[in-house]
Design a protein around this motif. Structure first.
Motif, short mmCIF file in Angstrom:
data_model
loop_
_atom_site.label_atom_id
_atom_site.label_comp_id
_atom_site.label_asym_id
_atom_site.label_seq_id
_atom_site.Cartn_x
_atom_site.Cartn_y
_atom_site.Cartn_z
N TYR A 153 -27.31 18.19 48.58
CA TYR A 153 -26.89 19.39 47.85
C TYR A 153 -27.02 19.17 46.34
N ARG A 156 -30.73 18.85 45.12
CA ARG A 156 -31.44 20.14 45.05
C ARG A 156 -31.03 20.93 43.82
N LEU A 157 -29.76 20.85 43.47
CA LEU A 157 -29.29 21.59 42.30
C LEU A 157 -30.01 21.14 41.03
N ASN B 22 -35.68 26.09 45.29
CA ASN B 22 -35.10 24.86 45.84
C ASN B 22 -33.62 24.78 45.49
N LYS B 23 -33.28 25.16 44.26
CA LYS B 23 -31.88 25.13 43.85
C LYS B 23 -31.06 26.15 44.65
N TYR B 25 -31.80 27.21 47.55
CA TYR B 25 -31.74 26.74 48.93
C TYR B 25 -30.63 25.71 49.13
N ALA B 26 -30.27 25.01 48.05
CA ALA B 26 -29.17 24.04 48.14
C ALA B 26 -27.93 24.70 48.73
#
Ligand SMILES: Nc1ncnc2c1ncn2[C@@H]1O[C@H](COP(=O)(O)OP(=O)(O)O)[C@@H](O)[C@H]1O
Ligand SMILES: [Mg+2]
Lengths: 319, 288
Positions: A153, A156-157, B22-23, B25-26
């Protein structure tokens, strides 16, 4: 023993964060970093209003109203050069975490400015966020999720793809001594020490160019404490990282930091290398030997260590 | 030369769009992990909703004996309640999904890490909403399937394309509402979560879930006019139960369009303001 375990893998890992960093920053941005100091804080202050619960009979004398304002960070100016480790020493409630939150865009300074590699934390929030990461005393995680899920998590951020992140998470966690079979288990079953290592992995994963470590070893058992310290030292030796580390552990500060700043009541009361500070204090106290860092701390904060701790616990009860 | 420039610009733009996706999708992935780890709660939630839907629908069969409904009238009532309970589940899951993610982050203290990350609030909220919508959709579909095993639910007259459009537009409004209510737990951990529950309860009362809003006292009907759930329910009943097309559902569509167009940007704006307020006053911190 641990050191030996870590050494071989460290060699391979040494390149990884650099590769990863370039995926977060463009080449121009990377080149630009060299022209600035890692962190420049100028006359930053942060005050909080203590809400003591609204009382029906409020006898708010002038004095009481003043007490409800806490000067957590008070006119602080600090500079950290690139690739330096600065230790901020202070007892509980001295404003260390507040200072770190000001740098990590979680608090807005009332006055003054905070610049990370030339970027203002208020006006260029996103840019600063890409450059930093932070580890706090409390390893805050989604406790039901596993280290892998938590870190995926976070990764990805910061724009790291899933495949790349998975690979790196495994590598970093194993290197920090977390067993493979724990990586997929819920974090709530892990010890404080292990959780703190996962927290460090989370910060390291995004390859911050300025790493903020807020009491990373407080409350850890000696073994975990040492593991974390070894890791920080390796970061300093093999990586392009600038680190701000807060602690109230004198030995830790002395062992890890290039320079030390002492914070008391939100103010920086002294800064310099450990040796320089010790000499100053030895002179001041007219000792015929060099002072210990503990003596330095006492001299500048002007209070007894034991009394300090007692006072802090009172304060926390109030909250 | 110029072409090469614009091509690499385009590639750069695509890459940064990919990074933003992608962010976002987090948050979707995190939602899925939560669902897996808290699977027992998912089951409880599903059972609760199904039982509630069954209970409410059984009320209609109870009347058959006393007021002699024809089979057709009975089926109409059953379908009316089935749609009502299903949409209410959907509204609840979406609304809760958005607010609860913020509540959980407050409890766990991870909110500081999420707010420290280089992610815009738009991408953050979009991610949360995409997951909540998917989550709501799947749970609601399961609920309808179970309900169909107990009651005769005739959907043959439905205008599905109209229903999908109404659901899509209505979902945007729900997201806006969710964002606005997510502000509460961000600013006040526990009190905020409590307030979000009250808001949802009021929506249940005034939006015409189990009954037409015409049965409500006048002042309540005024409140129901500003609830997007009212138009969502009315529009979906119109399209699924009465086979109405989009043209004849305009009176539900325009309020939903306006509500969505206002609530999402407004929600983001208020969220950003609230975030700044929290950062100025130190409200994000839990401890440490
Ligand atoms: N978010 C906040 N709201 C109100 N008071 C705060 C907040 N954060 C810190 N404080 C107060 O500011 C002072 C400094 O706290 P902190 O920076 O956490 O110190 P340290 O990390 O050195 O223990 C303390 O008196 C604390 O109670
Ligand atoms: Mg602290």
């Amino acid at each position: 023993m641990l050191k030996e375990d870590l050494q071989p893998s460290l060699e391979q890992e040494a390149q990884e964060p650099l590769r990863q960093r370039s995926s977060l920053l463009t080449e121009a941005e990377l080149a630009d970093l060299d022209t600035y100091d890692a962190l420049v804080i100028e006359h930053a202050s942060k005050r909080f209003l203590k809400s003591g619960g609204r009382k029906w009979f409020r006898r708010s004398s002038e004095k009481q109203r003043k007490q409800r304002v806490v000067r957590a960070v008070d006119d602080v100016s600090l500079t950290i050069h690139r690739r330096e480790i600065l230790g901020v020493l202070g007892s509980n409630g001295s404003g260390k975490s507040t200072l770190i939150r000001l740098i990590s865009t979680l608090l807005l300074p009332d006055v003054g400015s905070v610049k990370v590699f030339g970027h203002d934390v208020v006006r260029e929030e996103r840019m600063v966020q890409r450059l930093i990461n932070r580890v706090s005393v409390e390893a805050a995680f989604f406790r039901k999720l596993s280290p892998m899920e938590n870190l995926l998590y976070s990764a990805r951020l910061y724009g790291i793809s899933g495949a790349e992140a998975r690979e790196q998470i495994r590598a970093i966690l194993m290197r920090l001594g977390i067993k493979e079979d724990r990586i997929g288990q819920p974090l709530e079953n892990m010890s404080r020490g292990m959780q703190q290592k996962v927290a460090i992995a989370r910060a390291f994963l995004t390859a911050p160019i300025l790493l903020l470590l807020d009491e990373p070893t407080t409350g850890l058992d000696p073994r975990s404490k040492q593991d974390v310290q070894v890791f920080v030292r390796q970061l300093r030796d093999t990586h392009d990282a600038t680190i701000l580390l807060t602690t109230h552990d004198m030995d830790e500060a002395e062992a890890l930091c290039d320079r030390i700043a002492i914070i008391d009541g939100g103010r920086i009361v002294a800064q310099g290398t450990a040796d320089a500070l010790k000499c100053q204090v030895a002179e001041k106290l007219e000792l015929d030997r060099t002072a210990t860092l503990t003596e330095v701390f006492m001299a500048y904060t002007g209070r007894d260590w034991e009394a300090e701790e007692a006072e802090d616990s009172d304060e926390e009860d109030e909250e | 030369m110029i072409q090469a420039r614009s091509l690499s610009d385009l590639r750069g733009a695509l890459r940064s769009m990919g990074a933003e996706a992608n962010k976002g999708y987090a948050f979707v992935e995190r939602g899925w992990y939560f669902t897996k780890r808290y699977w027992a709660w998912e089951v409880v939630w599903l059972i609760y909703n199904v039982v509630n839907a069954l209970a409410v629908t059984f009320i209609s069969t109870a009347f058959q004996g006393t007021i002699h409904l024809t089979q057709e009238q009975l089926n109409h009532i059953i379908l009316y309640l089935a749609i009502g309970t299903a949409i209410w589940s959907y509204v609840s899951v979406v609304f809760d999904g958005v607010t609860e993610t913020v509540t959980i982050e407050r409890w766990e203290g991870t909110i500081e890490y999420t707010f420290m990350a280089p992610v815009s609030r738009l991408v953050h909220m979009l991610g949360i909403c995409v997951f909540s919508l998917l989550h709501g959709f799947v749970l609601t579909a399961l609920q309808l399937i179970v309900l169909g095993m107990f009651f005769h639910i005739d959907l043959s007259g439905a205008d599905w394309s109209a229903a999908i459009v109404i659901l899509a537009i209505g979902s945007v409004s729900l997201i806006g509402l969710g964002i606005v209510s997510a502000i509460l737990p961000m600013l006040f951990t526990e009190r905020g979560a409590q307030m979000a529950y009250i808001i949802r309860a009021v929506l249940l009362l005034v939006s015409g879930v189990y009954y037409p809003i015409s049965v409500l006292p006048g002042w309540m009907q005024q409140i129901s006019k500003v609830s997007p759930a009212t138009y969502l329910l009315d529009g979906l009943r119109g399209s699924i139960q009465n086979g109405k097309g989009l043209a004849s559902l305009w009176s539900d569509i325009w309020p939903l369009l306006i509500c969505g167009a206002i609530s999402v940007p407004l929600g983001l704006f208020i969220f950003n303001r609230a975030e700044r307020y929290a950062k100025r006053t130190g409200k994000l911190k839990r401890n440490g």
